[in-house]
Design a protein around this motif. Structure first.
Motif, PDB file in Angstrom:
ATOM      1  N   GLY A  27       0.790  -1.228   0.000  1.00  0.00           N
ATOM      2  CA  GLY A  27       0.000   0.000   0.000  1.00  0.00           C
ATOM      3  C   GLY A  27       0.821   1.275   0.000  1.00  0.00           C
ATOM      4  N   TRP A  28       2.131   1.150  -0.220  1.00  0.00           N
ATOM      5  CA  TRP A  28       2.998   2.332  -0.256  1.00  0.00           C
ATOM      6  C   TRP A  28       3.501   2.577  -1.668  1.00  0.00           C
ATOM      7  CZ3 TRP A  28       2.959  -1.196   3.697  1.00  0.00           C
ATOM      8  CH2 TRP A  28       2.785  -0.704   5.004  1.00  0.00           C
ATOM      9  N   ASN A  29       3.541   3.826  -2.090  1.00  0.00           N
ATOM     10  CA  ASN A  29       4.226   4.171  -3.333  1.00  0.00           C
ATOM     11  C   ASN A  29       5.733   4.118  -3.091  1.00  0.00           C
ATOM     12  OD1 ASN A  29       1.800   4.705  -4.669  1.00  0.00           O
ATOM     13  ND2 ASN A  29       1.789   6.831  -3.983  1.00  0.00           N
ATOM     14  N   THR A  30       6.495   3.678  -4.072  1.00  0.00           N
ATOM     15  CA  THR A  30       7.947   3.715  -3.945  1.00  0.00           C
ATOM     16  C   THR A  30       8.448   5.035  -4.505  1.00  0.00           C
ATOM     17  OG1 THR A  30       8.145   2.498  -6.027  1.00  0.00           O
ATOM     18  CG2 THR A  30       8.245   1.221  -3.997  1.00  0.00           C
ATOM     19  N   GLY A  31       9.287   5.745  -3.721  1.00  0.00           N
ATOM     20  CA  GLY A  31       9.607   7.123  -4.075  1.00  0.00           C
ATOM     21  C   GLY A  31      11.029   7.377  -4.525  1.00  0.00           C
ATOM     22  N   GLN A  32      11.883   6.347  -4.590  1.00  0.00           N
ATOM     23  CA  GLN A  32      13.284   6.605  -4.916  1.00  0.00           C
ATOM     24  C   GLN A  32      13.624   6.133  -6.318  1.00  0.00           C
ATOM     25  OE1 GLN A  32      13.963   3.718  -1.611  1.00  0.00           O
ATOM     26  NE2 GLN A  32      15.988   3.519  -2.587  1.00  0.00           N
ATOM     27  N   SER A  33      14.631   6.756  -6.900  1.00  0.00           N
ATOM     28  CA  SER A  33      15.063   6.396  -8.246  1.00  0.00           C
ATOM     29  C   SER A  33      16.435   5.736  -8.256  1.00  0.00           C
ATOM     30  CB  SER A  33      15.098   7.645  -9.137  1.00  0.00           C
ATOM     31  OG  SER A  33      15.950   8.630  -8.576  1.00  0.00           O
ATOM     32  N   ARG A  34      17.068   5.618  -7.082  1.00  0.00           N
ATOM     33  CA  ARG A  34      18.360   4.955  -6.944  1.00  0.00           C
ATOM     34  C   ARG A  34      18.376   4.239  -5.584  1.00  0.00           C
ATOM     35  NH1 ARG A  34      22.895   9.234  -9.346  1.00  0.00           N
ATOM     36  NH2 ARG A  34      21.726   9.856 -11.218  1.00  0.00           N
ATOM     37  N   SER A  35      19.499   3.598  -5.280  1.00  0.00           N
ATOM     38  CA  SER A  35      19.595   2.917  -3.989  1.00  0.00           C
ATOM     39  C   SER A  35      19.871   3.892  -2.847  1.00  0.00           C
ATOM     40  CB  SER A  35      20.694   1.850  -4.036  1.00  0.00           C
ATOM     41  OG  SER A  35      21.959   2.425  -4.307  1.00  0.00           O
ATOM     42  N   TYR A  36      19.962   5.168  -3.134  1.00  0.00           N
ATOM     43  CA  TYR A  36      20.106   6.226  -2.152  1.00  0.00           C
ATOM     44  C   TYR A  36      19.105   7.304  -2.518  1.00  0.00           C
ATOM     45  CZ  TYR A  36      23.244   7.229  -6.060  1.00  0.00           C
ATOM     46  OH  TYR A  36      23.777   7.377  -7.314  1.00  0.00           O
ATOM     47  N   PHE A  37      18.853   8.232  -1.613  1.00  0.00           N
ATOM     48  CA  PHE A  37      17.790   9.205  -1.879  1.00  0.00           C
ATOM     49  C   PHE A  37      17.975  10.441  -1.014  1.00  0.00           C
ATOM     50  CE2 PHE A  37      16.363   6.064   1.240  1.00  0.00           C
ATOM     51  CZ  PHE A  37      16.022   6.865   2.319  1.00  0.00           C
ATOM     52  N   ALA A  38      17.302  11.503  -1.418  1.00  0.00           N
ATOM     53  CA  ALA A  38      17.219  12.745  -0.651  1.00  0.00           C
ATOM     54  C   ALA A  38      15.774  13.209  -0.683  1.00  0.00           C
ATOM     55  CB  ALA A  38      18.139  13.810  -1.229  1.00  0.00           C
ATOM     56  N   ILE A  39      15.235  13.569   0.467  1.00  0.00           N
ATOM     57  CA  ILE A  39      13.843  13.993   0.571  1.00  0.00           C
ATOM     58  C   ILE A  39      13.794  15.316   1.320  1.00  0.00           C
ATOM     59  CG2 ILE A  39      11.510  13.303   1.212  1.00  0.00           C
ATOM     60  CD1 ILE A  39      12.641  10.490   1.734  1.00  0.00           C
ATOM     61  N   GLU A  40      13.190  16.295   0.686  1.00  0.00           N
ATOM     62  CA  GLU A  40      12.952  17.567   1.359  1.00  0.00           C
ATOM     63  C   GLU A  40      11.713  17.421   2.228  1.00  0.00           C
ATOM     64  OE1 GLU A  40      12.320  22.353   0.385  1.00  0.00           O
ATOM     65  OE2 GLU A  40      12.450  20.864  -1.258  1.00  0.00           O
ATOM     66  N   LEU A  41      11.845  17.709   3.508  1.00  0.00           N
ATOM     67  CA  LEU A  41      10.766  17.579   4.480  1.00  0.00           C
ATOM     68  C   LEU A  41      10.290  18.970   4.905  1.00  0.00           C
ATOM     69  CD1 LEU A  41      12.415  14.777   6.670  1.00  0.00           C
ATOM     70  CD2 LEU A  41      10.847  14.482   4.735  1.00  0.00           C
TER      71      LEU A  41
END
Length: 579
Positions: A198-212
């Protein structure tokens, strides 16, 4: 109107959102209905598993650089994510080390998926963002293991996306790396069907950055290969750094708590320190929180500028807390790095389970070791039987027939195997840790205790009539009668060794891996308010559920299975507030 009966077509299964594949709810707990097989906890001391894990670890060490797919990810999208809740704040969950036995993994997944939790008087709504912090699967990154131990339980917990459509990000751990990240990338980094249960996957690589919200950022590193951070990853975070300001506050998610492991392996923290020193520090941004899994417990160290939290309680066997150092220097002063940040002290502020309970768990090795690891007990029984027969042949001064000589192992070889095996079994807590005199002393002592047990067993066996029977009846009798008994007794010798060695910081992992303790699990629920206040709720679960039933609520987003007895989460410590 015709009187002929026309069978009605079955009603279509409703979809939670257009374009998302709907999931049929199971009618029973049969694996064919669930779509996956709930697995028992991994028996970590099983002989074949020990061998296969050792081979995988060796291959990862020898060929990891050749299988490293991080350089290839430079061709993938370099998306920087953004997560903000409808009120301008955000609820975020962190869970790690989750892909082991079904009962423990699903107990945590079930709590994560509920619309709301009430914990010690705090009402905590379901998080809009879920971060998996590493080791999403055990023991290896096989397709079947991911389906049965990770994706399947989370599918059962949250079958389809609820209206707020939460998003999932994942950091790869060492077990995810055993196949060079192949399965991990196919599961969490996709260009189509971008959802995980039930979760969307949000990353495009094996690492990620998310602005919160409110100037907070979540950065997920992939530094598991044991070498330098790769150039595409550094270039990606260079682009992220251009968006940071001195007012930015960073949550850094990494695969392992190298701040703790650096006590035994001083260079363990070097890559994280390099990242903070060269990527984050020049921007003026502050790393306020470092989080990781890998060690299967909850522990928090507090320092002058940041919190260091280990929370690997997502489902894997419990790792002890009573041997944690009370104070750390991060980075360690004895690192070999020519350039390093200034060392700062960090004090152990909280742990779960507490020190006394963790020590009590250690004593459970006597009861749990033989029954959680029957293959290991059988191996011990087989080796001791061979050692006894070799000793008996020498003690009775019998040359024996040709067949008997062919089927027996020379005593000298058995003694060497026993002593060397026990000596090399005594190991530091980390693969890169140093061996000290205590490792050799405890290892040789352990081997001598098995030799003494074999001598006592030989004396007892020669006092029975079986050894005088015609060949090959003595061997058959030893296999049927002596082997099971000596296997159980020798497992208690191993248990006593692990308990003693654990007190000296040797084989601490094996002391608890051999027990496979499923209780005392934990995950984090974080709240970022619109004004920038970050509150961390460390949620502990003292007892996981071992009995499940179909959920009578058939709503599309409700969990498929519910515990027969309600789960009772609590806070491992009072909420931690960062500003």
């Amino acid at each position: 109107m015709s009187d002929d009966h026309v069978p009605e077509e079955p009603a279509p299964i409703p979809e939670a959102h257009p374009g998302e594949r709907a999931v049929r709810r199971p009618l029973s707990t049969d694996p064919l209905e669930l779509g996956f097989t709930p697995r028992k906890p991994v028996p970590w001391l099983a002989p074949f598993l020990l061998i296969s894990t050792g081979i995988r670890t060796l291959l990862a060490m020898l060929f990891g650089a050749y299988l490293d797919k991080r350089e290839l990810q430079g061709a993938l999208d370099s998306k920087i994510g953004k997560q903000v809740g409808p009120d301008g704040g955000l609820w975020l969950d962190y869970v790690a080390d989750l892909g082991d036995g079904f009962d423990a993994t699903y107990s945590i997944a079930y709590l994560v998926a509920q619309p709301e939790l009430e914990v010690d008087g705090h009402r905590l709504p379901r998080a809009q963002t879920l971060v998996m912090g590493g080791d999403q699967v055990y023991p290896s990154a096989a397709y079947e293991a991911y389906e049965d131990r990770c994706k399947g339980p989370y599918q059962a917990a949250l079958p389809v996306a609820p209206p707020e459509r939460p998003t999932l990000f994942a950091v790869p751990g060492n077990h995810d790396w055993y196949d060079g990240l192949t399965a991990f990338l196919r599961l969490f980094v996709r260009s189509r069907d971008r959802h995980f249960a039930g979760w969307n996957t949000g990353q495009s690589r094996s690492y990620f950055a998310i602005e919160l919200p409110a100037g907070w950022w979540l950065l997920g590193l992939d530094d598991q290969s044991g070498s330098y951070l790769d150039d595409p990853q550094l270039a990606y975070f260079d682009a992220v750094a251009r968006k940071l300001t001195p007012q930015s506050r960073i949550i850094l998610a990494v695969a392992a708590p190298t701040w703790v492991k650096a006590v035994d392996h001083p260079t363990a923290y070097d890559s994280i320190d390099y990242f903070i020193r060269t990527i984050i520090a020049p921007t003026g941004a502050q790393v306020r929180l470092l989080i990781s899994g890998d060690l299967h417990h909850y522990a928090r160290y507090t320092g002058p500028d940041r919190q260091l939290i280990t929370c690997g309680g997502g489902g894997a066997y419990l790792y002890p807390t009573h041997k944690l150092p009370e104070r750390l220097e991060v980075p360690p002063r004895d690192t070999l790095a020519r350039r390093a940040s200034r060392s700062r002290p960090y004090d152990l502020a909280a742990r779960y389970p507490d020190k006394a309970r963790s020590r009590r768990y250690g004593w459970g090795i006597f009861a749990r070791l033989p029954f959680r690891n029957p293959g290991f007990t059988t191996l011990l029984g087989t080796l001791h039987t061979l050692l006894m027969l070799a000793m008996a042949g020498v003690a009775a001064n019998r040359v024996g027939t040709t067949e008997q000589r062919l089927l027996s192992v020379p005593l000298v070889i058995m003694l060497v195997v026993t002593l060397l095996g026990a000596a090399f079994f005594a190991k530091p807590p980390s693969a890169g840790g140093k061996r000290h005199s205590r490792h050799w002393i405890l290892g040789v002592g352990h081997g001598l205790s098995h030799v003494a047990l074999a001598a006592a067993g030989t004396w007892a066996w020669l006092g029975l009539p079986f050894y005088d029977w015609p060949w090959p009846l003595p061997v058959a009798a030893a296999a049927v009668l002596y082997g099971p008994v000596i296997g159980l007794v020798s497992s208690q010798v191993v248990a006593a060794y692990l308990l003693i060695a654990g007190a000296f910081g040797v084989n601490v992992n094996e002391l608890f891996a051999g027990q496979g303790i499923e209780d005392s699990k934990a995950f984090l629920r974080l709240r970022i308010d619109p004004d920038g206040t970050l509150t961390i709720y460390p949620i502990a679960l003292d007892r996981v559920s071992h009995a499940w039933q179909l959920n009578p609520d058939q709503s599309p987003t409700t969990s498929w299975l519910t515990p027969k007895r309600p789960l009772t989460p609590r806070l491992a410590e009072p909420p931690i507030t960062l500003t």
